[in-house]
Design a protein around this motif. Structure first.
Motif, mmCIF file in Angstrom:
data_model
loop_
_atom_site.group_PDB
_atom_site.id
_atom_site.type_symbol
_atom_site.label_atom_id
_atom_site.label_comp_id
_atom_site.label_asym_id
_atom_site.label_seq_id
_atom_site.Cartn_x
_atom_site.Cartn_y
_atom_site.Cartn_z
ATOM 1 N N THR A 24 0.812 -1.217 0.000
ATOM 2 C CA THR A 24 0.000 0.000 0.000
ATOM 3 C C THR A 24 0.847 1.269 0.000
ATOM 4 O O THR A 24 0.320 2.358 -0.205
ATOM 5 C CB THR A 24 -0.921 0.027 1.227
ATOM 6 O OG1 THR A 24 -0.130 -0.095 2.420
ATOM 7 C CG2 THR A 24 -1.921 -1.108 1.177
ATOM 8 N N ASN A 75 3.657 3.987 -1.401
ATOM 9 C CA ASN A 75 3.911 4.489 -2.753
ATOM 10 C C ASN A 75 5.127 3.875 -3.421
ATOM 11 O O ASN A 75 5.128 3.633 -4.621
ATOM 12 C CB ASN A 75 4.070 6.013 -2.717
ATOM 13 C CG ASN A 75 2.757 6.725 -2.498
ATOM 14 O OD1 ASN A 75 1.692 6.141 -2.698
ATOM 15 N ND2 ASN A 75 2.815 7.977 -2.069
ATOM 16 N N ASP A 84 2.912 -0.749 -15.359
ATOM 17 C CA ASP A 84 3.324 -0.042 -14.152
ATOM 18 C C ASP A 84 4.270 1.087 -14.499
ATOM 19 O O ASP A 84 5.501 0.927 -14.521
ATOM 20 C CB ASP A 84 3.952 -1.020 -13.160
ATOM 21 C CG ASP A 84 2.921 -1.965 -12.577
ATOM 22 O OD1 ASP A 84 2.086 -1.501 -11.787
ATOM 23 O OD2 ASP A 84 2.941 -3.150 -12.943
ATOM 24 N N TRP A 124 -0.511 4.329 -14.014
ATOM 25 C CA TRP A 124 -0.974 4.399 -12.624
ATOM 26 C C TRP A 124 -2.075 5.454 -12.484
ATOM 27 O O TRP A 124 -3.066 5.258 -11.779
ATOM 28 C CB TRP A 124 0.194 4.743 -11.692
ATOM 29 C CG TRP A 124 1.140 3.607 -11.485
ATOM 30 C CD1 TRP A 124 0.852 2.281 -11.416
ATOM 31 C CD2 TRP A 124 2.562 3.715 -11.305
ATOM 32 N NE1 TRP A 124 1.997 1.539 -11.211
ATOM 33 C CE2 TRP A 124 3.063 2.385 -11.139
ATOM 34 C CE3 TRP A 124 3.468 4.765 -11.263
ATOM 35 C CZ2 TRP A 124 4.402 2.114 -10.935
ATOM 36 C CZ3 TRP A 124 4.818 4.497 -11.059
ATOM 37 C CH2 TRP A 124 5.277 3.191 -10.903
ATOM 38 N N ARG A 164 -6.022 4.651 -11.452
ATOM 39 C CA ARG A 164 -6.715 5.302 -10.334
ATOM 40 C C ARG A 164 -8.030 5.926 -10.805
ATOM 41 O O ARG A 164 -9.051 5.839 -10.108
ATOM 42 C CB ARG A 164 -5.814 6.382 -9.729
ATOM 43 C CG ARG A 164 -4.747 5.858 -8.777
ATOM 44 C CD ARG A 164 -4.048 6.998 -8.055
ATOM 45 N NE ARG A 164 -3.164 6.486 -7.020
ATOM 46 C CZ ARG A 164 -1.894 6.143 -7.217
ATOM 47 N NH1 ARG A 164 -1.374 6.252 -8.435
ATOM 48 N NH2 ARG A 164 -1.162 5.677 -6.222
ATOM 49 N N ASP A 218 -3.330 11.035 -8.547
ATOM 50 C CA ASP A 218 -1.915 10.746 -8.277
ATOM 51 C C ASP A 218 -1.293 9.868 -9.364
ATOM 52 O O ASP A 218 -1.988 9.100 -10.031
ATOM 53 C CB ASP A 218 -1.803 10.050 -6.919
ATOM 54 C CG ASP A 218 -0.427 10.220 -6.309
ATOM 55 O OD1 ASP A 218 0.442 10.806 -6.971
ATOM 56 O OD2 ASP A 218 -0.225 9.770 -5.159
ATOM 57 N N TYR A 260 0.793 2.044 -7.865
ATOM 58 C CA TYR A 260 -0.587 1.775 -7.483
ATOM 59 C C TYR A 260 -0.938 0.308 -7.648
ATOM 60 O O TYR A 260 -0.537 -0.333 -8.620
ATOM 61 C CB TYR A 260 -1.523 2.620 -8.367
ATOM 62 C CG TYR A 260 -2.985 2.372 -8.134
ATOM 63 C CD1 TYR A 260 -3.589 2.724 -6.924
ATOM 64 C CD2 TYR A 260 -3.784 1.790 -9.124
ATOM 65 C CE1 TYR A 260 -4.938 2.486 -6.712
ATOM 66 C CE2 TYR A 260 -5.131 1.567 -8.919
ATOM 67 C CZ TYR A 260 -5.705 1.909 -7.696
ATOM 68 O OH TYR A 260 -7.033 1.680 -7.481
ATOM 69 N N GLU A 261 -1.690 -0.222 -6.683
ATOM 70 C CA GLU A 261 -2.238 -1.572 -6.748
ATOM 71 C C GLU A 261 -3.718 -1.480 -7.079
ATOM 72 O O GLU A 261 -4.458 -0.692 -6.451
ATOM 73 C CB GLU A 261 -2.049 -2.300 -5.421
ATOM 74 C CG GLU A 261 -0.686 -2.926 -5.266
ATOM 75 C CD GLU A 261 -0.443 -4.056 -6.243
ATOM 76 O OE1 GLU A 261 -1.075 -5.121 -6.108
ATOM 77 O OE2 GLU A 261 0.370 -3.858 -7.156
ATOM 78 N N ASP A 262 -4.205 -2.284 -8.041
ATOM 79 C CA ASP A 262 -5.597 -2.205 -8.474
ATOM 80 C C ASP A 262 -6.573 -2.467 -7.319
ATOM 81 O O ASP A 262 -6.337 -3.316 -6.457
ATOM 82 C CB ASP A 262 -5.866 -3.219 -9.594
ATOM 83 C CG ASP A 262 -5.124 -2.863 -10.864
ATOM 84 O OD1 ASP A 262 -4.864 -1.668 -11.080
ATOM 85 O OD2 ASP A 262 -4.796 -3.787 -11.627
ATOM 86 N N ARG A 263 -7.668 -1.734 -7.350
ATOM 87 C CA ARG A 263 -8.725 -1.896 -6.365
ATOM 88 C C ARG A 263 -9.730 -2.947 -6.855
ATOM 89 O O ARG A 263 -10.036 -3.019 -8.045
ATOM 90 C CB ARG A 263 -9.435 -0.552 -6.192
ATOM 91 C CG ARG A 263 -10.633 -0.540 -5.270
ATOM 92 C CD ARG A 263 -11.321 0.815 -5.369
ATOM 93 N NE ARG A 263 -12.509 0.881 -4.529
ATOM 94 C CZ ARG A 263 -13.415 1.848 -4.600
ATOM 95 N NH1 ARG A 263 -13.246 2.819 -5.485
ATOM 96 N NH2 ARG A 263 -14.475 1.837 -3.806
#
Length: 330
Positions: free
Chosen positions: A154, A156, A255, A260, A264, A321, A325-328
């Protein structure tokens, strides 16, 4: 002790001297031979201890013995490789990249020393020993880096740090391939065998690489492997998790800051409404085929890049941002 004259230059020296300090003339060849025999026996004894430590997974003593061997026999291939190997094995998570690079940098000199062996069976066994050990420590590094990343995914910088470590491990595969080609160019089948392992490494860890770079390396490896094994088919890279197919094709990586930002926007704006989710599902139904057919072409990338650049700039201006980032899940 007695004082004698050097038979070449006449310098007065001890009769215990092995050679003249001025001209290098051997004074006591018997002593030289005896010294060489003593060193050889000592190296053999240290090798027994080093190998015994390896078998019992005692890395501390293995490194100690290989370091001692290296001082007495600088050309010993085992000592050249395993003195570095066991140093790297004790590294901390934050030092994985430098440890992987040190292992990679030892490959060529190790292969060069193996090339001096006269027994072909011994040479083959030594080559395989180095390759298997180098790949094993690479697997350990990747596993450690990914496990560490999973704990802090989680934050950055977590993804980028993990990616840097996995990419550093790929240098081990690179150097094995280059070392085999330079020192053992006639061993085509052994080179191809390693290249197939390299292909598996790239396809299994593509998440951490720039996809354009990984694709280029895979295509090269596939072409070279087919000169030895005509049945080999270069595997396609797995589709990026979570989509963004067009953006990934345009920017070369799933990535990177631009993707990213777009991911988001997908997860926290589009996914918040029914029509946004419908758009995403429609996009995912169509874009994989478009990318498969045209994603490698320059006109496709050029057509989309301007549009995506403008969109990313607007999103960033709106506060979206661009950090890792990790996918939701949604």
């Amino acid at each position: 002790m007695a004082i004698i004259s050097c038979p070449e230059c006449g310098k007065q020296i001890s009769d215990r001297a092995i050679s003249c300090p001025d001209c290098g003339c051997p004074i006591n060849e018997g002593s030289v031979a005896a010294n060489q025999i003593d060193v050889s026996k000592e190296v053999e004894q240290l090798l027994v201890l080093a190998r015994r430590s390896r078998e019992s997974s005692d890395s501390t003593n293995a490194k100690k013995y290989y370091d001692q061997i290296l001082l007495k026999a600088p050309g010993n291939w085992e000592a050249i490789f395993y003195s570095v190997y066991y140093e790297a094995m004790s590294c901390k998570i934050m030092n994985i990249s430098s440890a992987a690079n040190s292992v990679a940098n030892s490959i060529y000199s190790t292969f060069a020393a193996i090339g001096d062996l006269t027994d072909e069976d011994e040479k083959t066994k030594a080559i395989d020993d180095v390759i298997y050990s180098a790949i094993a420590i690479g697997v350990m590094f990747v596993s450690s880096a990914v496990s560490h990343y999973d704990q802090f995914s989680t934050t950055n910088n977590a993804f980028g740090e993990c990616s840097n470590r996995v990419v550093a491990v790929s240098s081990i595969y690179d150097e094995i391939e280059e070392g085999l080609k330079k020192v053992f160019p006639d061993r085509k089948e052994r080179i191809a065998k390693h290249q197939k392992v390299y292909v598996s490494f790239l396809t299994g860890n593509v998440k951490w690489f720039n996809r354009e770079y990984a694709t280029r390396i895979l295509n090269r490896l596939g072409e070279e492997i087919r000169t030895v094994d005509s049945t080999f088919e270069t595997p396609e890279l797995p589709a990026p998790t979570g989509g963004c197919y067009v953006a990934t094709a345009v920017y070369g990586s799933y990535d990177c800051p631009e993707v990213w930002t777009l991911r988001r926007y997908r997860d926290y704006t589009l996914a918040e409404t029914w029509y946004g989710r419908a758009f995403v599902k429609t996009y995912y139904a169509i874009s994989p085929t478009l990318v498969k057919w045209f994603g490698h072409t320059e006109w496709f990338k050029k057509m989309w890049k301007g549009k995506l650049d403008r969109m990313v700039s607007k999103l960033k201006a709106d506060g979206v941002d661009s950090t890792p980032y990790e996918d939701r899940n949604w």
